[in-house]
Design a protein around this motif. Structure first.
Motif, PDB file in Angstrom:
ATOM      1  N   PRO A  45      39.567  41.626  41.840  1.00 46.03           N
ATOM      2  CA  PRO A  45      38.805  40.598  42.541  1.00 46.03           C
ATOM      3  C   PRO A  45      37.593  41.163  43.275  1.00 46.03           C
ATOM      4  O   PRO A  45      37.617  42.304  43.730  1.00 46.03           O
ATOM      5  CB  PRO A  45      39.820  40.021  43.529  1.00 46.03           C
ATOM      6  CG  PRO A  45      40.800  41.125  43.749  1.00 46.03           C
ATOM      7  CD  PRO A  45      40.855  41.893  42.465  1.00 46.03           C
ATOM      8  N   THR A  46      36.549  40.356  43.356  1.00 48.44           N
ATOM      9  CA  THR A  46      35.364  40.693  44.141  1.00 48.44           C
ATOM     10  C   THR A  46      34.987  39.470  44.964  1.00 48.44           C
ATOM     11  O   THR A  46      35.389  38.347  44.648  1.00 48.44           O
ATOM     12  CB  THR A  46      34.175  41.075  43.244  1.00 48.44           C
ATOM     13  OG1 THR A  46      33.881  39.976  42.379  1.00 48.44           O
ATOM     14  CG2 THR A  46      34.475  42.313  42.415  1.00 48.44           C
ATOM     15  N   GLY A  47      34.222  39.671  46.017  1.00 47.16           N
ATOM     16  CA  GLY A  47      33.812  38.544  46.853  1.00 47.16           C
ATOM     17  C   GLY A  47      34.919  38.141  47.804  1.00 47.16           C
ATOM     18  O   GLY A  47      35.689  38.970  48.275  1.00 47.16           O
ATOM     19  N   ASP A  48      35.019  36.847  48.080  1.00 51.50           N
ATOM     20  CA  ASP A  48      36.015  36.317  49.011  1.00 51.50           C
ATOM     21  C   ASP A  48      37.318  36.014  48.276  1.00 51.50           C
ATOM     22  O   ASP A  48      37.325  35.255  47.314  1.00 51.50           O
ATOM     23  CB  ASP A  48      35.505  35.028  49.662  1.00 51.50           C
ATOM     24  CG  ASP A  48      34.301  35.293  50.558  1.00 51.50           C
ATOM     25  OD1 ASP A  48      34.242  36.380  51.158  1.00 51.50           O
ATOM     26  OD2 ASP A  48      33.431  34.412  50.639  1.00 51.50           O
ATOM     27  N   TYR A  49      38.396  36.595  48.761  1.00 50.13           N
ATOM     28  CA  TYR A  49      39.702  36.371  48.157  1.00 50.13           C
ATOM     29  C   TYR A  49      40.791  36.657  49.174  1.00 50.13           C
ATOM     30  O   TYR A  49      40.559  37.283  50.197  1.00 50.13           O
ATOM     31  CB  TYR A  49      39.882  37.213  46.895  1.00 50.13           C
ATOM     32  CG  TYR A  49      39.658  38.689  47.109  1.00 50.13           C
ATOM     33  CD1 TYR A  49      40.692  39.527  47.500  1.00 50.13           C
ATOM     34  CD2 TYR A  49      38.397  39.251  46.924  1.00 50.13           C
ATOM     35  CE1 TYR A  49      40.483  40.876  47.705  1.00 50.13           C
ATOM     36  CE2 TYR A  49      38.177  40.599  47.123  1.00 50.13           C
ATOM     37  CZ  TYR A  49      39.227  41.408  47.512  1.00 50.13           C
ATOM     38  OH  TYR A  49      39.022  42.738  47.720  1.00 50.13           O
ATOM     39  N   VAL A  50      42.008  36.209  48.880  1.00 51.78           N
ATOM     40  CA  VAL A  50      43.180  36.426  49.723  1.00 51.78           C
ATOM     41  C   VAL A  50      44.234  37.106  48.868  1.00 51.78           C
ATOM     42  O   VAL A  50      44.514  36.653  47.749  1.00 51.78           O
ATOM     43  CB  VAL A  50      43.736  35.078  50.252  1.00 51.78           C
ATOM     44  CG1 VAL A  50      44.975  35.311  51.085  1.00 51.78           C
ATOM     45  CG2 VAL A  50      42.683  34.325  51.023  1.00 51.78           C
ATOM     46  N   CYS A  51      44.813  38.200  49.360  1.00 41.12           N
ATOM     47  CA  CYS A  51      45.814  38.942  48.591  1.00 41.12           C
ATOM     48  C   CYS A  51      47.152  38.993  49.310  1.00 41.12           C
ATOM     49  O   CYS A  51      47.210  38.913  50.542  1.00 41.12           O
ATOM     50  CB  CYS A  51      45.343  40.369  48.336  1.00 41.12           C
ATOM     51  SG  CYS A  51      43.912  40.499  47.263  1.00 41.12           S
ATOM     52  N   VAL A  52      48.195  39.164  48.537  1.00 37.54           N
ATOM     53  CA  VAL A  52      49.559  39.329  49.041  1.00 37.54           C
ATOM     54  C   VAL A  52      50.193  40.454  48.231  1.00 37.54           C
ATOM     55  O   VAL A  52      50.034  40.510  47.005  1.00 37.54           O
ATOM     56  CB  VAL A  52      50.381  38.035  48.852  1.00 37.54           C
ATOM     57  CG1 VAL A  52      51.809  38.233  49.294  1.00 37.54           C
ATOM     58  CG2 VAL A  52      49.764  36.873  49.591  1.00 37.54           C
ATOM     59  N   ASP A  53      50.913  41.351  48.900  1.00 39.21           N
ATOM     60  CA  ASP A  53      51.626  42.433  48.224  1.00 39.21           C
ATOM     61  C   ASP A  53      53.114  42.148  48.191  1.00 39.21           C
ATOM     62  O   ASP A  53      53.667  41.538  49.108  1.00 39.21           O
ATOM     63  CB  ASP A  53      51.400  43.760  48.953  1.00 39.21           C
ATOM     64  CG  ASP A  53      49.983  44.266  48.806  1.00 39.21           C
ATOM     65  OD1 ASP A  53      49.426  44.167  47.697  1.00 39.21           O
ATOM     66  OD2 ASP A  53      49.430  44.754  49.810  1.00 39.21           O
ATOM     67  N   HIS A  54      53.729  42.587  47.123  1.00 39.94           N
ATOM     68  CA  HIS A  54      55.180  42.562  46.975  1.00 39.94           C
ATOM     69  C   HIS A  54      55.549  43.853  46.258  1.00 39.94           C
ATOM     70  O   HIS A  54      54.688  44.507  45.674  1.00 39.94           O
ATOM     71  CB  HIS A  54      55.619  41.331  46.170  1.00 39.94           C
ATOM     72  CG  HIS A  54      57.088  41.308  45.882  1.00 39.94           C
ATOM     73  ND1 HIS A  54      58.037  41.300  46.879  1.00 39.94           N
ATOM     74  CD2 HIS A  54      57.775  41.342  44.718  1.00 39.94           C
ATOM     75  CE1 HIS A  54      59.249  41.307  46.323  1.00 39.94           C
ATOM     76  NE2 HIS A  54      59.108  41.342  45.018  1.00 39.94           N
ATOM     77  N   THR A  55      56.784  44.246  46.266  1.00 39.97           N
ATOM     78  CA  THR A  55      57.227  45.471  45.622  1.00 39.97           C
ATOM     79  C   THR A  55      56.666  45.569  44.201  1.00 39.97           C
ATOM     80  O   THR A  55      56.999  44.763  43.340  1.00 39.97           O
ATOM     81  CB  THR A  55      58.769  45.509  45.554  1.00 39.97           C
ATOM     82  OG1 THR A  55      59.291  45.346  46.859  1.00 39.97           O
ATOM     83  CG2 THR A  55      59.262  46.807  44.936  1.00 39.97           C
ATOM     84  N   GLY A  56      55.781  46.514  43.969  1.00 36.95           N
ATOM     85  CA  GLY A  56      55.242  46.744  42.637  1.00 36.95           C
ATOM     86  C   GLY A  56      54.174  45.774  42.186  1.00 36.95           C
ATOM     87  O   GLY A  56      53.712  45.848  41.051  1.00 36.95           O
ATOM     88  N   VAL A  57      53.757  44.858  43.061  1.00 33.69           N
ATOM     89  CA  VAL A  57      52.830  43.796  42.650  1.00 33.69           C
ATOM     90  C   VAL A  57      51.811  43.518  43.758  1.00 33.69           C
ATOM     91  O   VAL A  57      52.182  43.446  44.924  1.00 33.69           O
ATOM     92  CB  VAL A  57      53.588  42.475  42.373  1.00 33.69           C
ATOM     93  CG1 VAL A  57      52.654  41.385  41.905  1.00 33.69           C
ATOM     94  CG2 VAL A  57      54.721  42.672  41.382  1.00 33.69           C
ATOM     95  N   THR A  58      50.549  43.366  43.380  1.00 26.95           N
ATOM     96  CA  THR A  58      49.537  42.810  44.271  1.00 26.95           C
ATOM     97  C   THR A  58      48.971  41.581  43.584  1.00 26.95           C
ATOM     98  O   THR A  58      48.599  41.643  42.404  1.00 26.95           O
ATOM     99  CB  THR A  58      48.396  43.810  44.544  1.00 26.95           C
ATOM    100  OG1 THR A  58      48.929  44.944  45.215  1.00 26.95           O
ATOM    101  CG2 THR A  58      47.311  43.194  45.409  1.00 26.95           C
TER     102      THR A  58
END
Length: 139
Positions: A45-58
């Motif tokens: 992703p580039t620009g404005d975004y929202v991320c969430v992490d989980h075991t082994g995953v973004t």
């Protein structure tokens, strides 16, 4: 004799069809929701975004453009998945089976005034292994 033979053949055919239709089959695995999309390779992703992490995953949501990004960050053999649902009732999965270290992209078309709930998860051949906490985004 001919009538009896035809009757026996008809009964045998019906029994064969009935046994085929009534034989239980293994339940097929499925990803979360009614819509399943597989990612195209992406640089992330580039620009404005929202991320969430989980075991082994973004997982990341870029609301302008309705882009869903998924990165598999662990070489564990599981698919990295972004599970999403809309307040209006649509729900589905964005599946990254590109392998560890790779970003994947699903491009969706969500209504502009809807609330989006999303989280990261891991799947093994379409069967849920585990999932993270849900993130909410207001469009």
């Amino acid at each position: 004799m001919r009538g009896a033979r035809r009757g026996a053949l008809a009964i045998a055919a019906l029994v064969g069809v009935a046994s085929t239709l009534l034989t239980p089959t293994a339940a097929s695995a499925a990803y979360y929701g009614d819509e399943t999309n597989y990612t195209a390779i992406s640089s992330g992703p580039t620009g404005d975004y929202v991320c969430v992490d989980h075991t082994g995953v973004t997982v990341c949501l870029k609301p302008n453009g309705d882009e869903l990004y998924v990165r598999d960050i662990r070489a564990d053999g599981y698919a990295a998945v972004l599970e999403w649902n809309l307040q209006s009732g649509r729900w589905g999965s964005c599946v990254n089976n590109l392998g560890s270290g790779n970003w994947g992209l699903c491009n969706k078309d969500f209504p502009e005034s809807d609330r989006i709930y999303f989280n990261g998860a891991r799947y093994n051949s379409g069967n849920l292994v585990d999932r993270g906490w849900e993130q909410v985004w207001h469009t």
